[in-house]
Design a protein around this motif. Sequence first.
Motif: not given
Length: 231
Positions: A113-117, A153-156, A176-179
Motif C-alpha cells: 500500500y506504500l509508494r515509498d518503502w 516501474g513502480i505503479v499504483q 519489481t523484485l529489483h525495487d
Amino acid sequence: MRTDYDSFAEDYNRENETSLLNAWYTRPAMLDLVGDVRGRHVLDIGCGAGPLAADLVERGARVSGFDSSPAMLEIARRRLGDRADLRVADLGEPLPYDDESFDVACAALVLHYLRDWEGPLAEIRRVLRPGGRLVAAVNHPLAYAMTEQKYFGIVQHELRHSFAGREASLFMWHRTLHDISSAVNAANLRIVSLHEPPVADDTPEELLPPSGVRRFISFLFLVLEREGATA
C-alpha cells in the motif's frame, strides 16, 4: 489514492476470517515463517482486525500492533481485549515505539500500500533488536505483470473486490523484485529468504480453484533481518 478501510472494516473482517487468501494462505505462511514466538515481543504492523495478532498471542508471544484505521483497531480490540497493546499509527510516519523494542515484526499484506518503502523499512529496522527479523507478505510482482502485461516501474493500481458482498477499492503499488531488493538494502536490512508457499495442508477443498491447485502466484513472502547495532 489511499484505501479507506474505515468504510468497510466490518465487511473486510468477515471476509478475512475464512477467505482462501487470508485464512488459509497468508496467515498460515506468516506463522510458519515467524516460528517459535514464545516469550518474544512481536510487532504486528498493519494489524487490521487482529487475526494474526490473536494467533501470535495464542502461541505465547507478547504482542504489540498498530493500524492506521481506527475502525479496524476497534474490531481488533474486541477480539484481543487487553492481551495485546494496540495503537492507531501510520507506517508512513515515525512509529510510537522505542529503539530496539521488538524481536520480530510482521507485515502481512501491508507494504504494497506504500509508494515509498525505504523510510518505513528503516523505521521498522529502528524498532527491531539486533538480529531481529521482519516477516512480510506482499503482492507478488508477477501477479500484476500477468494481469496488466507490464512489469517494470513502480505503479499504483486499483483492485476492486467484494468483501462479504460489499464492493470496495484497494489502492496498491506494484514494484519489481529489483525495487524490493533496493529498498531493503537502502534500509540496511538483509534478505534472509524469499518464499512462494502453497496454501495450508488443511485448506477446505471447496475453497481451492476449480483445478484444485494448491500453489499459485499471489503473494511473495520475505524474511528480512536487522544486523549489527543501531546506525
